[in-house]
Structure formats: structure tokens, C-alpha cells
Design a protein around this motif. Structure first.
Motif, PDB file in Angstrom:
ATOM      1  N   ARG A  81       0.842  -1.201   0.000  1.00  0.00           N
ATOM      2  CA  ARG A  81       0.000   0.000   0.000  1.00  0.00           C
ATOM      3  C   ARG A  81       0.876   1.250   0.000  1.00  0.00           C
ATOM      4  NH1 ARG A  81      -4.960  -1.918   0.742  1.00  0.00           N
ATOM      5  NH2 ARG A  81      -5.273  -3.842   1.928  1.00  0.00           N
ATOM      6  N   SER A  82       0.339   2.306  -0.599  1.00  0.00           N
ATOM      7  CA  SER A  82       1.066   3.572  -0.691  1.00  0.00           C
ATOM      8  C   SER A  82       0.240   4.692  -0.087  1.00  0.00           C
ATOM      9  CB  SER A  82       1.369   3.914  -2.157  1.00  0.00           C
ATOM     10  OG  SER A  82       2.151   2.912  -2.757  1.00  0.00           O
ATOM     11  N   GLY A  83       0.884   5.509   0.709  1.00  0.00           N
ATOM     12  CA  GLY A  83       0.235   6.699   1.238  1.00  0.00           C
ATOM     13  C   GLY A  83       0.495   7.881   0.326  1.00  0.00           C
ATOM     14  N   ILE A 143       3.878  -2.777   3.579  1.00  0.00           N
ATOM     15  CA  ILE A 143       3.402  -4.119   3.260  1.00  0.00           C
ATOM     16  C   ILE A 143       2.349  -4.495   4.293  1.00  0.00           C
ATOM     17  CG2 ILE A 143       4.048  -6.538   2.986  1.00  0.00           C
ATOM     18  CD1 ILE A 143       6.914  -5.542   2.379  1.00  0.00           C
ATOM     19  N   ASP A 144       1.154  -4.785   3.832  1.00  0.00           N
ATOM     20  CA  ASP A 144       0.049  -5.145   4.724  1.00  0.00           C
ATOM     21  C   ASP A 144       0.202  -6.610   5.133  1.00  0.00           C
ATOM     22  OD1 ASP A 144      -2.307  -5.707   6.007  1.00  0.00           O
ATOM     23  OD2 ASP A 144      -3.583  -4.693   4.542  1.00  0.00           O
ATOM     24  N   VAL A 145       0.567  -6.840   6.399  1.00  0.00           N
ATOM     25  CA  VAL A 145       0.819  -8.202   6.887  1.00  0.00           C
ATOM     26  C   VAL A 145      -0.372  -8.740   7.678  1.00  0.00           C
ATOM     27  CG1 VAL A 145       3.319  -7.847   6.929  1.00  0.00           C
ATOM     28  CG2 VAL A 145       1.956  -7.331   8.976  1.00  0.00           C
ATOM     29  N   GLY A 146      -1.540  -8.102   7.515  1.00  0.00           N
ATOM     30  CA  GLY A 146      -2.703  -8.482   8.306  1.00  0.00           C
ATOM     31  C   GLY A 146      -3.093  -9.941   8.197  1.00  0.00           C
ATOM     32  N   ARG A 147      -2.845 -10.557   7.028  1.00  0.00           N
ATOM     33  CA  ARG A 147      -3.246 -11.959   6.868  1.00  0.00           C
ATOM     34  C   ARG A 147      -2.064 -12.918   6.956  1.00  0.00           C
ATOM     35  NH1 ARG A 147      -4.921 -10.890   0.584  1.00  0.00           N
ATOM     36  NH2 ARG A 147      -2.902 -11.314  -0.413  1.00  0.00           N
TER      37      ARG A 147
END
Length: 383
Positions: free
Chosen positions: A30-32, A39-43
Motif C-alpha cells: 500500500r502507498s500513502g 506491506i500489509d501483513v494483516g493476513r
């Protein structure tokens, strides 16, 4: 003023791949609008059975926010996209509070209404004044702040539902308005002087100064230059993104706790020498230096300490290494010794209030200040 024109880059289908025991796990990138990608490590745990390990949050973003962006190495601080140097030059603290809360600078009518709300909430419940007598006179101000701010939760029950937007606004207004009063009362108690009530005819910074330094025996005239300097100090410290104390408040608030209790938790975190306590260290450091002739020897000691430890403690870097700090973000606001003023200025600091008054501001690691004759007394100034 112009806000930072950062457009959010599309996330698209960009992914990062992690290979764990011959199993590939793909995670979205994801980029702001500004700053590094994440890096979205939610899963990650669900797909790999593994957690991430980053105890210092050195490479971890814990939320998505539109409020503040800070890059200390580059000297960048943005509130809702507005550069801090623009806000410090043309705004005041109350206006900046509105900006942080609502996302946009107020119109003249909105600012007048907001300022009136803050002004009319500066008094605290009279029973709260009795809390102070339970502390020793030499109690650290942050200990008093933790206790009294936490006690607000026992007095204001009509603004504690964090799921209600109106409750959140009321609690925010009360916290902004009452914090200077609580802090000034802590200072007055420490020196044995009577509490001074807030005045509705003064602006935010001037009111804080008069609550700290006025006495009932005679009128107190607020120096407008000092009031403006203090207002800028407050602007510069209004919000510093996801630092330790902010993260503490968010963590406490995630349980649905009383908002005033959550702020008290943040104050406890701010107390630490690796956070707001560095301000107190800076004051003690300047007191230790004492005279311009001692600066070279002090710098040698700092260099020796760095060589042996590979690190530098809070409060040392600002004065000892002023030449390595951007003058745009580092200031000394007066000092009781004109020679020390000059010496520090030569090392990259700016003097923005007349010498002879003990006001010190460093933007590299924090802000510390003291009123002439007040002494340090462990007091690290407003945050």
C-alpha cells in the motif's frame, strides 16, 4: 497557506512475496500520499502461521492517518498537509487544534466559535483543586499531571462514549482547554503559591503564562513576545504522529476506556527520558554547562560518551551538536547568560527572544523552558 499536495498512489495489484518453508505468501503493498510504502501483513498469520517481530516498531506502521506526517531526518512536519513553518508563522495554537481535529483550517466564524468553546472550558471543577494537597510539594509535575488528568474521568460523565462523535468532540475541547490550567496549578502548588484562575479575556498562551506566574498581590502583564513564543512552542508540539505517547493513548483507547484515563496513560509515557523527559534533561544539561567557558569541555565529554556508548542521551545533542542541526528547526529562546546565547547561536541555533530571560527551545529532541527566577524544579514545560 498551502497544504501538501500529495495524491494517494493506487495500490493496484502490487504485492510482496514471502517464502516460508517452501510456501509463498503474497501480501498487498500500500502507498500513502507521502512517505514509504507499506506491506500489509494483516493476513500473514492466517496464511503462514507466523507473526512479525518488530519490538521497537522500527519498520511498522500501526495505523492509517490523515492527521500528521513527520520526517525528523529531513526536518519535515505536516499537520493535515500544511507545513509546520507556515502554521507557526501565520496561525495560532487554537487554530491549529481546529485543523488537527477537523482536517481543514477554520473560517473566521468557525475559529471564533471554536475559540469561545475552548475559552469557556478552561476552568476545572473546584473539587479538583483539593487533589493537589494529596501530593508532596516536591512531587514531579508529571506525577501530578497523571493523577489529576486521570481524575477528570470522575467529574465529566457526559462525554465518555468514544463511539459518539459529539462526545469525542466535547472530550477533546475539555482536554485542550483544561490541560494548561491543570499544569499551571501543578506548578503553583510546587512553589507554595495560590492557584490563579483562567481569564477569558486572554488568548490561550497568554492565559497559561498568567496562571503560572501571576500572584494575587499585584497585576501581571503578559509579555506579548513571550506569549507568541510559547504559542509557537505549542504549535510545534501539537501532534507528532504515532510517537510513544500517542500510541499509548490509542492502545488504551482501543479497550473503550474513559478518554481522560487514556490521556493520563499517554502522559505517563511522555514522562520517560526517551520521550518528553528529554526536555527536562536538556534543562539540566544547560544548568550543568553554566558558562560559555565550559562548553568546549562539555562537548569533549559528549564526544567521549558517544565513542564509548555509540549513542547519545536526551538533551545532549541539541546544545553540543547545534552545528549538525538545521537552523530552521532549532531555536534557543533566550537564556540567562548572554554569552551562552551567543555561543549556542554560533553552533546553529537562533535566539528569538531577548537574552536575560530563561527560555530555551530545541526542536531536535524536545522543548524545555523556565521563567526567570522559577528555577528548574524538574519542570519541563508544556507538551
Amino acid at each position: 497557506m498551502n497544504a501538501h499536495d500529495g495524491s494517494k498512489a493506487p495500490d493496484g495489484d502490487r504485492t510482496a512475496s514471502l517464502l516460508i518453508a517452501n510456501k509463498q505468501v503474497k501480501m498487498p503493498v500500500r502507498s500513502g500520499s507521502i512517505g514509504p510504502d507499506v506491506i500489509d501483513v494483516g493476513r500473514l498469520y492466517r496464511e503462514s502461521g507466523c507473526f512479525t517481530y518488530d519490538p521497537g516498531f522500527t519498520s511498522t506502521a500501526n495505523c492509517s492517518s490523515k492527521i500528521t506526517y513527520i520526517d525528523g531526518e529531513e526536518g519535515i512536519l505536516l499537520y493535515r498537509g500544511y507545513p509546520i513553518e507556515q502554521l507557526a508563522k501565520t496561525s495560532n495554537f487554537v487554530e491549529v487544534c481546529y485543523l488537527l481535529l477537523h482536517g481543514e483550517l477554520p473560517s473566521a466564524a468557525q475559529l471564533k466559535e471554536f475559540d469561545n468553546h475552548i475559552t469557556r472550558h478552561t476552568m476545572v471543577h473546584e473539587q479538583m483543586t483539593r487533589f493537589y494537597t494529596g501530593f508532596r510539594r516536591d512531587a514531579h509535575p508529571m506525577a501530578i499531571m497523571c493523577g489529576v488528568v486521570g481524575a477528570l474521568s470522575a467529574f465529566y460523565h457526559d462525554s465518555t462514549d468514544i463511539h459518539d462523535p459529539q462526545h469525542r468532540i466535547i472530550a477533546s475541547h475539555r482536554m485542550i482547554a483544561k490541560m494548561p490550567t491543570i499544569a499551571a496549578m501543578a506548578y503553583k502548588y510546587s512553589i507554595g503559591q495560590p492557584f490563579i484562575y483562567p481569564r477569558n479575556d486572554l488568548d490561550f498562551a497568554a492565559n497559561f503564562l498568567q496562571m503560572c506566574f501571576a500572584v494575587p498581590c499585584e497585576p501581571y502583564q503578559v509579555d506579548p513576545v513571550v506569549a507568541r513564543a510559547l504559542d509557537r512552542i505549542m504549535i510545534l508540539h501539537a501532534d507528532h504522529e504515532q510517537n510513544a505517547s500517542t500510541s499509548t493513548v490509542r492502545l488504551a483507547g482501543s479497550s473503550g476506556a474513559n478518554p481522560f484515563a487514556c490521556i493520563a496513560a499517554g502522559i505517563a509515557c511522555l514522562w520517560g527520558p526517551a520521550h518528553g523527559g528529554a526536555n527536562e534533561a536538556a534543562l539540566k544539561m544547560l544548568e550543568e554547562i553554566g558558562h560559555v567557558k565550559n562548553i568546549p569541555e562539555f562537548i569533549k565529554r559528549v564526544h567521549k560518551y558517544i565513542a564509548s556508548k555509540g549513542a547519545i542521551t536526551g538533551g545532549w545533542e541539541e546544545a553540543a551538536h547545534g552545528d549538525a542541526v538545521d537552523k530552521k528547526t532549532s531555536y534557543v529562546i533566550g537564556w540567562r547568560n548572554v554569552e551562552i546565547n551567543a555561543a549556542l547561536a554560533e553552533r546553529g541555533f537562533d535566539i528569538v527572544v531577548s537574552p536575560g530571560q530563561r527560555y530555551y527551545l530545541d526542536m531536535a529532541n524536545g522543548i524545555s523552558w523556565a521563567e526567570p527566577g522559577a528555577g528548574w524544579a524538574g519542570w519541563s514545560g508544556p507538551q
